[in-house]
Design an enzyme around this catalytic site. Sequence first.
Site, PDB file in Angstrom:
ATOM      1  N   GLU A  13       0.806  -1.220   0.000  1.00  0.00           N
ATOM      2  CA  GLU A  13       0.000   0.000   0.000  1.00  0.00           C
ATOM      3  C   GLU A  13       0.838   1.267   0.000  1.00  0.00           C
ATOM      4  OE1 GLU A  13      -2.670  -3.254   1.375  1.00  0.00           O
ATOM      5  OE2 GLU A  13      -0.604  -2.654   1.869  1.00  0.00           O
ATOM      6  N   GLN A  71      -7.967  -2.205  -0.669  1.00  0.00           N
ATOM      7  CA  GLN A  71      -8.868  -3.353  -0.738  1.00  0.00           C
ATOM      8  C   GLN A  71      -9.866  -3.322   0.423  1.00  0.00           C
ATOM      9  OE1 GLN A  71      -7.436  -7.649  -0.442  1.00  0.00           O
ATOM     10  NE2 GLN A  71      -7.814  -7.403  -2.647  1.00  0.00           N
ATOM     11  N   PHE A  72      -9.381  -2.978   1.582  1.00  0.00           N
ATOM     12  CA  PHE A  72     -10.210  -2.629   2.734  1.00  0.00           C
ATOM     13  C   PHE A  72      -9.604  -1.369   3.338  1.00  0.00           C
ATOM     14  CE2 PHE A  72     -11.042  -7.075   2.162  1.00  0.00           C
ATOM     15  CZ  PHE A  72     -12.388  -7.240   2.478  1.00  0.00           C
ATOM     16  N   ASP A  84      -9.176  -0.538   6.227  1.00  0.00           N
ATOM     17  CA  ASP A  84      -8.289  -0.849   7.344  1.00  0.00           C
ATOM     18  C   ASP A  84      -6.826  -0.921   6.900  1.00  0.00           C
ATOM     19  OD1 ASP A  84     -10.526  -2.449   9.388  1.00  0.00           O
ATOM     20  OD2 ASP A  84     -10.927  -2.343   7.255  1.00  0.00           O
ATOM     21  N   PHE A  85      -6.607  -1.381   5.664  1.00  0.00           N
ATOM     22  CA  PHE A  85      -5.238  -1.608   5.199  1.00  0.00           C
ATOM     23  C   PHE A  85      -4.493  -0.306   4.894  1.00  0.00           C
ATOM     24  CE2 PHE A  85      -6.725  -5.916   3.245  1.00  0.00           C
ATOM     25  CZ  PHE A  85      -6.955  -6.397   4.523  1.00  0.00           C
ATOM     26  N   HIS A  87     -11.124  -5.717   9.235  1.00  0.00           N
ATOM     27  CA  HIS A  87     -11.844  -5.430   7.990  1.00  0.00           C
ATOM     28  C   HIS A  87     -13.108  -4.614   8.251  1.00  0.00           C
ATOM     29  CE1 HIS A  87      -9.380  -8.951   6.999  1.00  0.00           C
ATOM     30  NE2 HIS A  87      -9.486  -8.605   5.730  1.00  0.00           N
TER      31      HIS A  87
END
Length: 658
Positions: A397, A419-420, A422-423, A464
């Site tokens: 990321e 992608q989420f 959170d990431f 997530h």
Amino acid sequence: MNFKTHKVSETTQLRLFKDMLLSRLIEEKMLILLRQGKISKWFSGIGQEAVAVGVTASLEEDEFILPMHRNLGVFTGRNIPLYRLFSQWQGKMSGFTKGRDRSFHFGSKEHHIVGMISHLGPQLGVANGIALGHLLKGENKVTAVFTGEGATSEGDFHEALNIAAVWDLPVIFCIENNGYGLSTPTREQFRCENLADKGIGYGMEAHIVDGNNVLEVYTKVSELAADLRDNPRPVMLEFKTFRMRGHEEASGTKYVPKNLMDQWAARDPLENYTEHLRNSGILSEALEVSYKTEIAHRINDHLDKAFGEDPVSFDEINELNDLYYPFEYKAFEKDSTIRNIRLVDAISEGLNLSMKQHPNLILMGQDIAEYGGVFKVTEGFLETYGKARVRNTPICESAIVSTAMGLAINGMKAVVEMQFGDFVSSGFNPIVNYLAKVHYRWGQPADVVIRMPCGAGVGAGPFHSQTNEAWFTKVPGLKVVYPAFPADAKGLLATSINDPNPVLFFEHKGLYRSIYGDVPDGYYTLPLGEAALLKEGSALSLITYGAGVHWALEALEEMGITDIDLLDLRTLCPLDMASVFKSVRKTGKVLLLQEDTLFGGVMADIAAQIGEHCFENLDAPVKRVGSLEIPVPFAKTLESGYLPQNRLRKALTELLAY
């Protein structure tokens, strides 16, 4: 030292000498000024001049270079006016950051230079983005980026090398191995014998170069650059060199053994090269004296100009106005044809139409191409736009965000899908320290949107389910958008992509397929910073955003409450406080609802502003409702207790009865 000319013309050999001499004489002058207190800090590159000078001379003037602190020769080699450099180091307006940043923390698009930030690693990814932009535009250009041996331990370094290798990006990764990361020797930083081995590990060509031999630097980089323009790929160069001063002047060099210092002093790049030119009959004593005299006069003249400039003055309006790149909102009107679609479909449509609207828009993210993304937002995009514009990324990321920044520098637009949401923690640094600050620092817009699938209520557990918008609303320079309805999401996404400033676009995945709405066909925009008044009343103001809007609607219907203002903020930065104040002054009571945990959330600041500006209009204490101060749990019963819906109903009852 063996100076092989490799048919380098005498004119070029003299240019390299003069460029190194200029760098050395400026440094010597700066050390004097530092002792006199006329500049605040200095990172000396004495002993390393051959690397910066040789690399810069090897590239075409419109090819980007991303230097570090000790690469003065890059800036002087691109003929930046010296008084502007001197003003930069004194924090004056004629510098490149208007006194907002120091040293070499700046860029100049005019000179195709992008300076560092103190976190080091992100600039490697930025170089990737610039190089990718050249490839996508069909330009045969290379990009050179510098880093030190210490930064090769950073995750961003490894991520950037991996991306460059996978995408065959024409980047020359220049590692200046001077043996010490500040005071820590290389033997305490890594176990490989040579740093070049790290490049080989990523499947790229790598070479070791004598960084104190300017002819070797120049010929090797010139040869590689010519090849990379026709055969794009990354190359790593490890320059073995040494800095004869401390990391910065306050550090000193006591940690360096004397015999090591003596060995490198004997290999001084300027002194040895000067002797070579003298022995070759290229540099006469008279010519050397004339060079030194001309440079000394030039330095003094430009210093006088810089010292004669007034100190920078503080103007609050100017400072605030320079936070964002100017953006004039352009309204694209809604089509009269309406379809009832899901939130996820509206976002996909908005993204698809923006791809048509902006041929320079690039999408990047994990699994977004053939797979269409884990939420299928980009399903079918690959067939329409191709892999050049819809790019699967490695799981990295941080470097992808930096790559997006590089695309922006090279005149492109980028949308990155986390992608989420959170990431995003793995890409936090370049967002808050590069994207957010770059325009305020040196006027470069960060034309990047980061899509953030977020939110709880779907049984996805602690990693997530976060809704972490408050991480970013705190950071000046970012814009944060958080729609609740399909029509809003489509129009606000289009505007976010049009806006040349960095935008975090939050998409609640619990709403993706559960919320339908009437959405106009075709391309349209909605302005950022305007809240939507969904219900009107006089008893209470209920202010929220995202999934909170739907929780509020459900609670009001179940409880039979009609006489309230329901305000959907839609964007959190810029924030429509005018609409908030108008509603609160009308009703006298306010309930602030967020999905995020209560402490430190967006609503805390809104509550504070209401207290400051609407205190005399309040008939009850300001009430906040949010999730519990715990990570988002997995089990349905635990997640239900974590989320604020039940507490919302209790708060409504209490506040209406107050």
